[in-house]
Every structure is written in structure tokens, then in C-alpha cells.
Design an enzyme around this catalytic site. Structure first.
Site, mmCIF file in Angstrom:
data_model
loop_
_atom_site.group_PDB
_atom_site.id
_atom_site.type_symbol
_atom_site.label_atom_id
_atom_site.label_comp_id
_atom_site.label_asym_id
_atom_site.label_seq_id
_atom_site.Cartn_x
_atom_site.Cartn_y
_atom_site.Cartn_z
ATOM 1 N N ASP A 2 0.814 -1.207 0.000
ATOM 2 C CA ASP A 2 0.000 0.000 0.000
ATOM 3 C C ASP A 2 0.855 1.268 0.000
ATOM 4 O OD1 ASP A 2 -2.441 1.102 -0.107
ATOM 5 O OD2 ASP A 2 -2.955 0.783 1.992
ATOM 6 N N ARG A 6 -0.025 7.496 -2.832
ATOM 7 C CA ARG A 6 0.479 8.606 -1.999
ATOM 8 C C ARG A 6 1.933 8.937 -2.312
ATOM 9 N NH1 ARG A 6 -1.506 5.946 3.270
ATOM 10 N NH2 ARG A 6 -2.015 4.354 1.727
ATOM 11 N N ARG A 15 -0.364 8.652 -10.688
ATOM 12 C CA ARG A 15 -0.449 7.424 -9.870
ATOM 13 C C ARG A 15 0.294 6.263 -10.522
ATOM 14 N NH1 ARG A 15 -4.099 7.071 -5.817
ATOM 15 N NH2 ARG A 15 -4.155 4.812 -5.938
ATOM 16 N N SER A 48 -9.816 -8.352 -5.402
ATOM 17 C CA SER A 48 -11.085 -8.458 -6.140
ATOM 18 C C SER A 48 -11.864 -7.147 -6.034
ATOM 19 C CB SER A 48 -11.905 -9.639 -5.626
ATOM 20 O OG SER A 48 -11.745 -9.794 -4.243
ATOM 21 N N ASN A 50 -10.242 -4.178 -6.190
ATOM 22 C CA ASN A 50 -9.524 -3.160 -6.970
ATOM 23 C C ASN A 50 -10.174 -2.881 -8.329
ATOM 24 O OD1 ASN A 50 -6.176 -4.040 -5.760
ATOM 25 N ND2 ASN A 50 -7.546 -2.407 -5.087
ATOM 26 N N ARG A 168 -5.135 -2.376 8.802
ATOM 27 C CA ARG A 168 -6.272 -3.267 8.545
ATOM 28 C C ARG A 168 -5.827 -4.328 7.541
ATOM 29 N NH1 ARG A 168 -7.922 1.802 6.364
ATOM 30 N NH2 ARG A 168 -7.377 1.873 4.156
ATOM 31 N N SER A 170 -7.901 -5.652 4.940
ATOM 32 C CA SER A 170 -8.451 -5.432 3.593
ATOM 33 C C SER A 170 -8.629 -6.731 2.787
ATOM 34 C CB SER A 170 -7.578 -4.450 2.813
ATOM 35 O OG SER A 170 -7.523 -3.222 3.475
HETATM 36 C C1 FPP Z 1 -1.917 -0.124 -3.405
HETATM 37 O O1 FPP Z 1 -1.462 1.227 -3.395
HETATM 38 C C2 FPP Z 1 -1.250 -0.859 -4.468
HETATM 39 C C3 FPP Z 1 -1.887 -1.523 -5.462
HETATM 40 C C4 FPP Z 1 -3.366 -1.579 -5.587
HETATM 41 C C5 FPP Z 1 -1.126 -2.197 -6.515
HETATM 42 C C6 FPP Z 1 0.107 -2.928 -6.131
HETATM 43 C C7 FPP Z 1 0.770 -3.347 -7.369
HETATM 44 C C8 FPP Z 1 2.086 -3.215 -7.647
HETATM 45 C C9 FPP Z 1 3.111 -2.737 -6.701
HETATM 46 C C10 FPP Z 1 2.469 -3.517 -9.037
HETATM 47 C C11 FPP Z 1 3.288 -4.614 -9.411
HETATM 48 C C12 FPP Z 1 3.162 -5.927 -8.756
HETATM 49 C C13 FPP Z 1 3.917 -6.982 -9.136
HETATM 50 C C14 FPP Z 1 3.795 -8.286 -8.422
HETATM 51 C C15 FPP Z 1 4.881 -6.878 -10.247
HETATM 52 P P1 FPP Z 1 -2.528 2.400 -3.569
HETATM 53 O O2 FPP Z 1 -2.648 2.699 -5.015
HETATM 54 O O3 FPP Z 1 -3.799 2.021 -2.894
HETATM 55 O O4 FPP Z 1 -1.827 3.586 -2.832
HETATM 56 P P2 FPP Z 1 -2.545 4.743 -2.003
HETATM 57 O O5 FPP Z 1 -3.286 4.077 -0.871
HETATM 58 O O6 FPP Z 1 -1.397 5.568 -1.528
HETATM 59 O O7 FPP Z 1 -3.452 5.467 -2.942
#
Ligand code: FPP
Length: 214
Positions: A2, A6, A15, A48, A50, A168, A170
Site C-alpha cells: 500500500d 500517496r 499514480r 477483487s 480493486n 487493517r 483489507s
Molecule cells: C496499493 O497502493 C497498491 C496496489 C493496488 C497495486 C500494487 C501493485 C504493484 C506494486 C504492481 C506490481 C506488482 C507486481 C507483483 C509486479 P494504492 O494505489 O492504494 O496507494 P494509495 O493508498 O497511496 O493510494
């Protein structure tokens, strides 16, 4: 994993850039996996839930997965890493499913560690599927459910790490986390390094695990 969004926002970047740097953090961790003492590293790459994100962000994440498989498959094979996917990945786009199936086949003999990637994964859905399969066999027991979880061939979950200050689960490994230790950090995922993983493992090594006993 996560905090990609940000991380990008803090730098006035799109993003997609945060996710890209998140994938680079993944690459460094996976390279450090043999020799880290870990048998299995499980990463929550796409839940699921996302799918609720804007279409262009979902597309960016799927494209990143494809790029990662293309650029790092050789590395995984060379380092003896077995790839494993948990979640309903067959519902992803046919070209990604094909790439994943090929990567699974090519890494199946890996013995230096397992990289499990959760894709289109939701723990409640996984438990419901496993319970239904157990019921179809005639007995909904803890053991029968565990045999039908996506993680059936993995060892019990020892340590669960969440980055970016969120505290959490999630919908991640809810069943498997029953006796897992937890480690939360404010570090945003793109900044997470193998040294942070070592900190988490050092904290884990100092925990007393009682599994409900005393
Ligand atoms: C959550 O951060 C992250 C994700 C939903 C995607 C995670 C995926 C990767 C790191 C990509 C590659 C993975 C592999 C295995 C090659 P967020 O977007 O929710 O961040 P935020 O909470 O700060 O908005």
C-alpha cells in the site's frame, strides 16, 4: 503493497508512476528472496475489490504485471524461484492468463523460494469457495477448508506486513492470518526495501508465539 498512490502524489507524479516504482520495489525484494531466510513471499498485487478503481488505473496495473513477467521471468527461473498465483486469476484478460500460465509452468521446478502473487484475490471469496468445495465433499471442517484454500500448498502464514500506515487486513489472507504475527509500517510501498523486510523479520524473531496456549 500500500502507498503507491500517496508516494506519487507527494512528488506531483501520476499514480501510474507510483505503481511503477512499486513494481521496482517488488523486483528488489524478489531478487533478495534467496538468502533472506524466507521460503515464501506473498504479495497482494490486485484485490477483487480493486476493479472499483478507474479503468485506466486497472489497465496500468495489468500492463505492469505483464511487463514484470516479461522482464523478470528469466531472473525468477535463474534464481530458482517458483511463481504461484492466488486468487481468481483466470478471470483476468486472456493474454495475461496465458502469460501467467506460462510463467507458472516455467518456474514450477524452482526450489530456492516461492513468490506468491495475489491477483484478483479476495480472502472472503476464497474462504467461501473452499467451504463450498468442502461441503461438496461432505464435511466442512477446518482441515477440509484448508485443503481447498488457494494457499493449500503453502506453509502457514507467519508474518503479515502492511505498509503506508494503514492498520487493517483489507480482505487479505483472513483465514491464514489466524495466528500470524503482524508488522505495520508507515513506509510507503515504493520506498520499501529488503532492509525494511529485514527489520520486520528481526521483529518477528523476537515475538513469543503461543497459539492460544500459555
Ligand atoms: C496499493 O497502493 C497498491 C496496489 C493496488 C497495486 C500494487 C501493485 C504493484 C506494486 C504492481 C506490481 C506488482 C507486481 C507483483 C509486479 P494504492 O494505489 O492504494 O496507494 P494509495 O493508498 O497511496 O493510494
Amino acid at each position: 503493497m500500500d502507498g503507491n498512490g500517496r508516494w506519487a502524489k507527494k512528488r506531483h507524479l501520476p499514480r501510474a508512476m507510483g505503481h511503477q516504482r512499486g513494481a521496482e520495489a517488488v523486483r528488489k525484494l524478489v531478487r533478495a528472496l534467496p538468502g533472506s531466510g524466507l521460503d515464501v513471499l506473498t504479495l497482494y498485487a490486485f484485490s477483487s475489490e480493486n476493479w472499483k478503481r478507474p479503468e485506466d488505473e486497472v489497465d496500468d496495473l495489468m500492463a505492469l504485471m505483464k511487463r514484470f513477467l516479461k522482464s523478470d521471468l528469466k531472473d525468477l527461473i535463474a534464481n530458482g524461484i517458483r511463481l504461484k498465483i492466488i486468487g481468481d486469476y483466470k478471470a483476468l484478460s486472456p493474454d495475461l492468463v496465458e502469460q501467467l500460465d506460462q510463467a507458472l509452468a516455467h518456474t514450477a521446478q524452482g526450489r530456492a523460494g516461492t513468490l506468491a502473487v495475489a491477483l484478483n484475490y479476495g480472502s472472503q471469496q476464497e474462504i467461501a469457495r473452499a467451504a463450498a468445495a468442502a461441503a461438496a465433499e461432505g464435511a466442512v471442517t477446518v482441515e477440509a477448508i484448508e485443503r481447498h484454500l488457494d494457499t493449500a500448498d503453502l506453509p502457514p502464514l507467519d508474518l503479515l506486513i502492511r505498509t503506508s500506515g494503514e492498520i487493517r487486513l483489507s480482505n487479505f489472507l483472513l483465514w491464514q492470518a489466524a495466528y500470524a504475527e503482524m508488522w505495520f509500517t508507515d513506509v510507503l510501498w515504493p520506498d520499501f526495501t529488503p532492509a525494511h523486510l529485514e527489520d520486520a523479520l528481526a521483529s518477528f524473531a523476537g515475538r513469543e508465539r503461543r497459539y492460544g496456549g500459555r
